[in-house]
Design a protein around this motif. Structure first.
Motif, PDB file in Angstrom:
ATOM      1  N   LEU A  26      49.528   0.238   2.594  1.00 19.90           N
ATOM      2  CA  LEU A  26      49.883  -0.548   1.265  1.00 19.90           C
ATOM      3  C   LEU A  26      48.812  -0.857   0.721  1.00 19.90           C
ATOM      4  CD1 LEU A  26      52.859  -2.633   2.900  1.00 19.90           C
ATOM      5  CD2 LEU A  26      53.227  -0.375   1.679  1.00 19.90           C
ATOM      6  N   PRO A  27      48.549  -0.370  -0.601  1.00 22.12           N
ATOM      7  CA  PRO A  27      47.391  -0.930  -1.286  1.00 22.12           C
ATOM      8  C   PRO A  27      47.632  -2.217  -1.963  1.00 22.12           C
ATOM      9  CG  PRO A  27      48.531   0.546  -2.783  1.00 22.12           C
ATOM     10  CD  PRO A  27      49.251   0.507  -1.542  1.00 22.12           C
ATOM     11  N   ILE A  28      46.664  -3.335  -1.523  1.00 22.05           N
ATOM     12  CA  ILE A  28      46.915  -4.775  -2.088  1.00 22.05           C
ATOM     13  C   ILE A  28      45.374  -5.270  -2.565  1.00 22.05           C
ATOM     14  CG2 ILE A  28      49.015  -5.102  -0.789  1.00 22.05           C
ATOM     15  CD1 ILE A  28      47.240  -6.639   1.403  1.00 22.05           C
ATOM     16  N   THR A  29      45.858  -6.244  -3.623  1.00 27.78           N
ATOM     17  CA  THR A  29      44.496  -6.983  -4.086  1.00 27.78           C
ATOM     18  C   THR A  29      44.265  -8.205  -3.668  1.00 27.78           C
ATOM     19  OG1 THR A  29      45.399  -7.552  -6.054  1.00 27.78           O
ATOM     20  CG2 THR A  29      44.313  -5.337  -6.210  1.00 27.78           C
ATOM     21  N   ASP A  30      45.189  -8.743  -2.742  1.00 28.18           N
ATOM     22  CA  ASP A  30      45.364 -10.283  -2.260  1.00 28.18           C
ATOM     23  C   ASP A  30      45.388 -10.185  -0.780  1.00 28.18           C
ATOM     24  OD1 ASP A  30      45.691 -12.711  -1.636  1.00 28.18           O
ATOM     25  OD2 ASP A  30      47.846 -12.815  -2.521  1.00 28.18           O
ATOM     26  N   LEU A  31      44.030 -10.485  -0.086  1.00 29.35           N
ATOM     27  CA  LEU A  31      43.709 -10.621   1.251  1.00 29.35           C
ATOM     28  C   LEU A  31      44.578 -11.439   1.992  1.00 29.35           C
ATOM     29  CD1 LEU A  31      42.049  -9.818   3.779  1.00 29.35           C
ATOM     30  CD2 LEU A  31      40.534 -11.533   3.006  1.00 29.35           C
ATOM     31  N   SER A  32      45.282 -12.517   1.211  1.00 29.12           N
ATOM     32  CA  SER A  32      46.040 -13.323   2.037  1.00 29.12           C
ATOM     33  C   SER A  32      47.386 -12.718   2.443  1.00 29.12           C
ATOM     34  CB  SER A  32      46.260 -14.694   1.228  1.00 29.12           C
ATOM     35  OG  SER A  32      47.276 -14.185   0.105  1.00 29.12           O
ATOM     36  N   VAL A  33      47.935 -11.614   1.621  1.00 26.75           N
ATOM     37  CA  VAL A  33      48.963 -10.928   2.212  1.00 26.75           C
ATOM     38  C   VAL A  33      48.789 -10.527   3.720  1.00 26.75           C
ATOM     39  CG1 VAL A  33      50.458  -9.096   1.840  1.00 26.75           C
ATOM     40  CG2 VAL A  33      49.730 -10.259  -0.192  1.00 26.75           C
ATOM     41  N   ALA A  34      47.526  -9.861   3.818  1.00 29.08           N
ATOM     42  CA  ALA A  34      47.383  -9.404   5.167  1.00 29.08           C
ATOM     43  C   ALA A  34      47.102 -10.553   6.133  1.00 29.08           C
ATOM     44  CB  ALA A  34      46.276  -8.392   5.107  1.00 29.08           C
ATOM     45  N   LEU A  35      46.467 -11.523   5.891  1.00 28.16           N
ATOM     46  CA  LEU A  35      46.041 -12.559   6.654  1.00 28.16           C
ATOM     47  C   LEU A  35      47.399 -13.130   7.069  1.00 28.16           C
ATOM     48  CD1 LEU A  35      42.969 -13.954   5.247  1.00 28.16           C
ATOM     49  CD2 LEU A  35      42.976 -12.424   7.243  1.00 28.16           C
ATOM     50  N   ASN A  36      48.469 -13.370   6.299  1.00 30.39           N
ATOM     51  CA  ASN A  36      49.661 -14.006   6.637  1.00 30.39           C
ATOM     52  C   ASN A  36      50.528 -13.243   7.196  1.00 30.39           C
ATOM     53  OD1 ASN A  36      48.687 -16.514   5.602  1.00 30.39           O
ATOM     54  ND2 ASN A  36      49.124 -15.775   3.569  1.00 30.39           N
ATOM     55  N   ASP A  37      50.495 -11.900   7.461  1.00 28.98           N
ATOM     56  CA  ASP A  37      51.266 -10.915   8.110  1.00 28.98           C
ATOM     57  C   ASP A  37      50.924 -11.201   9.551  1.00 28.98           C
ATOM     58  OD1 ASP A  37      52.674  -8.679   9.455  1.00 28.98           O
ATOM     59  OD2 ASP A  37      52.239  -7.461   7.615  1.00 28.98           O
ATOM     60  N   PRO A  38      52.102 -11.436  10.463  1.00 34.93           N
ATOM     61  CA  PRO A  38      52.026 -11.664  11.914  1.00 34.93           C
ATOM     62  C   PRO A  38      51.791 -10.549  12.655  1.00 34.93           C
ATOM     63  CG  PRO A  38      54.303 -12.035  11.103  1.00 34.93           C
ATOM     64  CD  PRO A  38      53.569 -11.930   9.881  1.00 34.93           C
ATOM     65  N   GLU A  39      52.232  -9.350  12.046  1.00 35.19           N
ATOM     66  CA  GLU A  39      51.936  -7.867  12.654  1.00 35.19           C
ATOM     67  C   GLU A  39      50.344  -7.719  12.601  1.00 35.19           C
ATOM     68  OE1 GLU A  39      54.416  -4.749  10.859  1.00 35.19           O
ATOM     69  OE2 GLU A  39      56.030  -5.591  11.651  1.00 35.19           O
ATOM     70  N   ILE A  40      49.622  -8.200  11.733  1.00 35.66           N
ATOM     71  CA  ILE A  40      48.283  -7.771  11.653  1.00 35.66           C
ATOM     72  C   ILE A  40      47.579  -8.649  12.845  1.00 35.66           C
ATOM     73  CG2 ILE A  40      46.375  -7.805  10.405  1.00 35.66           C
ATOM     74  CD1 ILE A  40      48.432  -5.854   9.338  1.00 35.66           C
ATOM     75  N   LYS A  41      46.800  -7.818  13.601  1.00 34.94           N
ATOM     76  CA  LYS A  41      45.993  -8.457  14.879  1.00 34.94           C
ATOM     77  C   LYS A  41      44.540  -8.422  14.427  1.00 34.94           C
ATOM     78  CE  LYS A  41      49.880  -8.590  17.407  1.00 34.94           C
ATOM     79  NZ  LYS A  41      50.789  -9.613  16.703  1.00 34.94           N
ATOM     80  N   GLY A  42      43.989  -7.666  13.573  1.00 36.71           N
ATOM     81  CA  GLY A  42      42.842  -7.561  13.281  1.00 36.71           C
ATOM     82  C   GLY A  42      42.362  -7.107  11.758  1.00 36.71           C
ATOM     83  N   ILE A  43      41.163  -7.604  11.433  1.00 36.63           N
ATOM     84  CA  ILE A  43      40.824  -7.278   9.956  1.00 36.63           C
ATOM     85  C   ILE A  43      39.580  -6.383  10.091  1.00 36.63           C
ATOM     86  CG2 ILE A  43      40.093  -8.133   7.893  1.00 36.63           C
ATOM     87  CD1 ILE A  43      43.148  -8.624   8.405  1.00 36.63           C
ATOM     88  N   ILE A  44      39.325  -5.402   9.254  1.00 39.33           N
ATOM     89  CA  ILE A  44      38.332  -4.729   9.294  1.00 39.33           C
ATOM     90  C   ILE A  44      37.556  -5.036   7.792  1.00 39.33           C
ATOM     91  CG2 ILE A  44      36.981  -2.434   9.322  1.00 39.33           C
ATOM     92  CD1 ILE A  44      39.313  -1.241  10.840  1.00 39.33           C
ATOM     93  N   ILE A  45      36.520  -5.632   7.862  1.00 39.95           N
ATOM     94  CA  ILE A  45      35.552  -6.039   6.557  1.00 39.95           C
ATOM     95  C   ILE A  45      34.539  -5.149   6.213  1.00 39.95           C
ATOM     96  CG2 ILE A  45      34.489  -7.811   5.429  1.00 39.95           C
ATOM     97  CD1 ILE A  45      35.939  -9.855   7.264  1.00 39.95           C
ATOM     98  N   CYS A  46      34.727  -4.444   5.088  1.00 37.81           N
ATOM     99  CA  CYS A  46      33.641  -3.614   4.160  1.00 37.81           C
ATOM    100  C   CYS A  46      33.618  -3.915   2.971  1.00 37.81           C
ATOM    101  CB  CYS A  46      33.826  -2.097   4.758  1.00 37.81           C
ATOM    102  SG  CYS A  46      35.693  -1.629   4.566  1.00 37.81           S
ATOM    103  N   SER A  47      33.824  -5.199   2.762  1.00 39.22           N
ATOM    104  CA  SER A  47      33.789  -5.469   1.149  1.00 39.22           C
ATOM    105  C   SER A  47      32.424  -5.643   0.913  1.00 39.22           C
ATOM    106  CB  SER A  47      34.280  -6.862   1.195  1.00 39.22           C
ATOM    107  OG  SER A  47      33.799  -7.881   2.290  1.00 39.22           O
TER     108      SER A  47
END
Length: 174
Positions: A26-47
């Motif tokens: 899913l393409p999104i522009t709001d990081l908080s969507v991913a951060l608030n998703d309980p299924e997400i365990k980790g974030i890869i940052i390449c900003s």
């Protein structure tokens, strides 16, 4: 097993185009969507580099493990703050150097391990080919070209020798 659920970016059109390369992302522009998703365990940052520290802090506070491309931040204070927060939250924070996976770099390491023996002195000359675009070189988002790329040389020296350097001396010119 790793599965990618979101691709987050500032430019909606670019994120949509990039996300098309991956099934079900899913393409999104709001990081908080991913951060608030309980299924997400980790974030890869390449900003962009100047956003790393903020994205790391937000991710750790959301309870997500973090893998960030180098550098963690633009200054030592932000780096220390990021790792301190990760430790306080008992959340993994990892920094990655993609150049270790470059075929030429990997071959050099294999050759060194088989042929050279213990390395006593290392002298390196680094150049990027092709050169990065002018916009990148002029951007204030990466610190400086020297800061951004010289860390690869130090990482390479540490990786190929398996040791911490006793001293590092560097010069640069354009």
């Amino acid at each position: 097993r790793l599965s990618l659920k979101y691709l987050v970016g500032r430019n909606e059109s670019a994120v949509k185009t990039c996300a098309q390369q991956f099934d079900g992302v899913l393409p999104i522009t709001d990081l908080s969507v991913a951060l608030n998703d309980p299924e997400i365990k980790g974030i890869i940052i390449c900003s962009p580099t100047d956003a790393h520290a903020a994205h790391i802090m937000m991710s750790i506070k959301a309870g997500k493990a973090v893998f960030c491309e180098k550098p963690i931040a633009l200054n030592a204070e932000q780096i220390e703050e990021s790792f301190k927060l990760a430790e306080e939250h008992k959340t993994p924070l990892l920094c990655g150097y993609q150049r270790r996976f470059d075929p030429h770099i990997a071959t050099t390491k294999q050759h060194a391990e088989k042929v050279l023996g213990d390395i006593q002195l290392m002298r390196m000359t680094s150049r990027d080919h092709p050169p990065p675009p002018d916009e990148y070189l002029q951007a204030n988002t990466t610190g400086s070209f020297f800061d951004d790329f010289s860390t690869h040389d130090v990482d390479f020296a540490r990786w190929i020798t398996g040791e911490e350097p006793e001293s590092v001396y560097a010069t640069a010119s354009s």
